[in-house]
Scaffold this motif. Structure first.
Motif, mmCIF file in Angstrom:
data_model
loop_
_atom_site.group_PDB
_atom_site.id
_atom_site.type_symbol
_atom_site.label_atom_id
_atom_site.label_comp_id
_atom_site.label_asym_id
_atom_site.label_seq_id
_atom_site.Cartn_x
_atom_site.Cartn_y
_atom_site.Cartn_z
ATOM 1 N N PRO A 194 0.851 -1.190 -0.097
ATOM 2 C CA PRO A 194 -0.082 0.030 0.027
ATOM 3 C C PRO A 194 0.599 1.202 -0.020
ATOM 4 O O PRO A 194 0.496 2.228 -0.555
ATOM 5 N N TRP A 195 1.820 1.261 0.745
ATOM 6 C CA TRP A 195 3.058 2.449 0.725
ATOM 7 C C TRP A 195 3.466 2.869 -0.814
ATOM 8 O O TRP A 195 3.995 3.870 -0.884
ATOM 9 N N SER A 232 -1.366 4.472 -5.122
ATOM 10 C CA SER A 232 -2.713 4.053 -5.312
ATOM 11 C C SER A 232 -2.792 2.695 -5.896
ATOM 12 O O SER A 232 -1.822 2.060 -6.325
ATOM 13 N N VAL A 233 -3.890 2.202 -5.875
ATOM 14 C CA VAL A 233 -4.107 1.006 -6.424
ATOM 15 C C VAL A 233 -3.742 0.628 -8.031
ATOM 16 O O VAL A 233 -3.178 -0.263 -8.156
ATOM 17 N N ARG A 287 0.009 0.607 -8.237
ATOM 18 C CA ARG A 287 0.468 -0.566 -7.545
ATOM 19 C C ARG A 287 0.402 -1.611 -8.783
ATOM 20 O O ARG A 287 1.221 -2.611 -9.106
#
Length: 276
Positions: free
Chosen positions: A211-212, A215-216, A219
């Motif tokens: 997650p760091w 955004s989805v 990633r």
């Protein structure tokens, strides 16, 4: 013959990529410096470094080890953007990273091959010709494709499918060639080699779980871009080695697509997200 075919494949692939890339995508990518630095480090340092460590720890045969390292050290595969699209990822990020990583791989591959105790660049003038040819084979068609996309969009629309089909035909022909010439060497890849490749592919798609990293959509773009290695570049160097090395690169590709495509399809069935 195989070396010339691989060089032609490299040119066709980068021309196809260039006719889909825009300056705006690079500008957007430049605003995400942290994401770019992490992705570049993962693709050019972490993954190939892990490959060198794994082939050494498992005691793979030298030719198999070289094939694994060549594939793992070659980032910027041409279908990374396509899988990003299917995975509902950030297509602009994926395309920009793909264009950035391609030329970097030309430097990373021989360096990591040397770290694994192998030399894929001939000495003297021959070595300079290999590196210069590989660089020109990526940068020039990429630049031409981007210029066409910007200045002659109609021509770019015609060139892209032609270059893509040419790349597909050349890749299929090379796969057939290396399978015919190396089918007797298939057992040399062995179970340990398959396990090492599977571990590397699994690690390469883990950014989707971090997650760091952003955004989805970002990633997912990083995961698909990192998961798909530049097999064309790997074969470019493998062609001057041996059929077993090339066959190992192709084995990597088989497992790569066998694992990355289901991941992309699974992400496509997940809750839709906005692509920023």
């Amino acid at each position: 013959m195989s070396t010339a075919a691989v060089a032609a494949l490299l040119v066709a692939s980068m021309l196809a990529v260039g006719t889909t890339a825009t300056i705006d995508e690079f500008r957007a990518l430049a605003r995400r410096r942290g994401l770019v630095m992490l992705t570049v480090a993962t693709n050019t340092i972490v993954l190939p470094g892990l490959a060198v460590g794994l082939v050494g720890a498992t005691g793979l045969a030298p030719e198999v080890s070289l094939g694994v390292v060549l594939a793992a050290a070659a980032p910027g595969g041409g279908t990374g953007a396509l899988l990003t699209l299917h995975a509902r990822g950030d297509l602009a990020v994926s395309t920009g990273l793909q264009v950035l990583l391609g030329p970097l791989g030309l430097l990373a591959v021989p360096v990591w091959a040397a770290a694994a105790g192998q030399n894929v660049v001939p000495a003297g003038d021959a070595g300079l010709l290999v590196v210069a040819g590989g660089l020109l084979g990526q940068v020039v068609p990429l630049a031409v494709g981007m210029w066409l996309r910007r200045s002659r969009p109609r021509i770019a629309e015609w060139v892209h499918p032609v270059a893509r089909r040419a790349a597909d035909v050349l890749l299929a022909g090379l796969v057939l060639y290396f399978l015919i010439t190396g089918v007797g060497r298939l057992p040399q890849v062995g179970g340990a080699g398959v396990v090492v490749i599977a571990v590397l592919v699994a690690v390469s798609v883990t950014p989707v779980l971090l997650p760091w990293l952003g955004s989805v959509p970002q990633r997912r773009a990083v995961a698909m871009t990192t998961g798909v290695r530049n097999l064309t570049l790997g074969l470019f160097f493998a062609a001057v080695a041996s059929p077993t090395v090339a066959l190992t690169v192709l084995t990597y590709g088989l497992l790569m697509y066998g694992m990355c495509v289901p991941v992309a399809l699974a992400l496509a069935r997940s809750k839709p997200v906005a692509v920023r």
